[in-house]
Design a protein around this motif. Structure first.
Motif, short mmCIF file in Angstrom:
data_model
loop_
_atom_site.label_atom_id
_atom_site.label_comp_id
_atom_site.label_asym_id
_atom_site.label_seq_id
_atom_site.Cartn_x
_atom_site.Cartn_y
_atom_site.Cartn_z
N GLU A 117 -29.92 15.98 13.20
CA GLU A 117 -29.02 15.03 12.54
C GLU A 117 -27.90 15.76 11.80
N THR A 118 -28.23 16.90 11.19
CA THR A 118 -27.21 17.68 10.51
C THR A 118 -26.17 18.19 11.50
N ALA A 119 -26.64 18.65 12.68
CA ALA A 119 -25.72 19.11 13.70
C ALA A 119 -24.83 17.98 14.19
N THR A 120 -25.38 16.77 14.26
CA THR A 120 -24.60 15.61 14.68
C THR A 120 -23.52 15.29 13.66
N VAL A 121 -23.88 15.42 12.39
CA VAL A 121 -22.91 15.15 11.32
C VAL A 121 -21.73 16.11 11.41
N PHE A 122 -21.99 17.34 11.80
CA PHE A 122 -20.93 18.34 11.92
C PHE A 122 -20.23 18.26 13.27
N ASN A 123 -20.51 17.19 14.03
CA ASN A 123 -19.83 16.93 15.31
C ASN A 123 -20.02 18.05 16.34
N LEU A 124 -21.20 18.63 16.36
CA LEU A 124 -21.49 19.63 17.37
C LEU A 124 -21.78 18.94 18.71
#
Length: 255
Positions: free
Chosen positions: A152-159
């Motif tokens: 979810e953190t990676a998704t937030v950073f638009n990875l």
């Protein structure tokens, strides 16, 4: 230091073996000194460090073992990580995985021989088929057990999906992936010997078979000892590499 201190059991076992074997005086159960002498005669008695016989048999065996293991590692890790991130896909292929891993790899040697027509391709296919399952299953389990918070953190950073796999999924799944790779490396050694015993024309397994056919008991034990030493060295080197690669994981666990 503790590991070194525990090595005292090795000379103790060898000493007992030497006494028992000399007492029995059985050519099929030679003492360690006879086995070492035969190993030296077979592989180290030439003008160079390794005799031609050692090179002609040791290098092909290592090539088959590591070649099959690397192929299985690439296929197993790639497919395992992708399947581990898709529960639906895993549910579809799970029956096939369970069916494939239940088949003893040596039984497929005749099938691979018909398919590939050549000895090397048949041996590699047998090794790959036999060792891929621990890598595949551990990769699936490792990719599936990644903490959702990281994703979810990676998704937030638009990875992107590829970036998430490289930055988040693979590092988090690497301990289980390495566990599967270590187990598969031991299986690769076993299957390498089996493929050379059945229809091989060179290699350590073939040399073992030739010694057995010529009633060379010391030669048989020399080949077995060489395989044991090879397995120990390869496993030790892998553990060393694993510790270096996963040093961050141990530090995080301790923290």
């Amino acid at each position: 230091m503790k590991a070194v201190a525990r090595l005292w059991v090795i000379p103790l076992v060898l000493a007992v073996w030497e006494l028992v074997a000399r007492g029995l005086a059985d050519t099929d159960f030679p003492p360690p000194t006879t086995i070492v002498a035969r190993m030296y005669e077979l592989w180290f008695s030439g003008p160079q460090v390794f005799t031609d016989d050692a090179i002609d048999n040791l290098l092909p065996s290592l090539g088959r073992m590591f070649g099959g293991w690397v192929l299985a590692a690439v296929i197993g890790v790639t497919a395992g990580v992708l399947l581990g991130r898709s529960r639906t896909a895993t549910d579809y292929v799970d029956p096939l995985i369970e069916f494939g891993r239940s088949i003893p790899p040596p039984l497929l040697l005749p099938v691979f021989l018909i398919l590939f027509q050549t000895g090397l391709a048949t041996q590699l296919a047998t090794i790959v088929f036999g060792v891929i399952w621990p890598v595949l299953l551990n990769s699936i389990d490792g990719a599936r057990s990644v903490d959702s918070t990281y994703v979810e953190t990676a998704t937030v950073f638009n990875l992107s999906r590829a970036q998430r796999l490289r930055v988040v999924v693979l590092p988090a799944a690497s301990p289980k992936i390495f566990a599967g790779l270590r187990l598969s490396l031991s299986l690769a050694l076993i299957l390498m010997v089996i493929t050379e015993l059945i229809g091989g024309t060179d290699g350590i397994g073939y040399q073992l078979l030739q010694a057995q056919r010529s009633f060379d008991g010391a030669g048989v034990w020399a080949a077995i000892a060489l395989l044991g030493i090879l397995g120990y060295v390869v496993n030790s080197l892998f553990v060393l590499a694993e510790r270096r690669v996963l040093v961050w994981h141990r530090q995080a666990t301790r923290g």
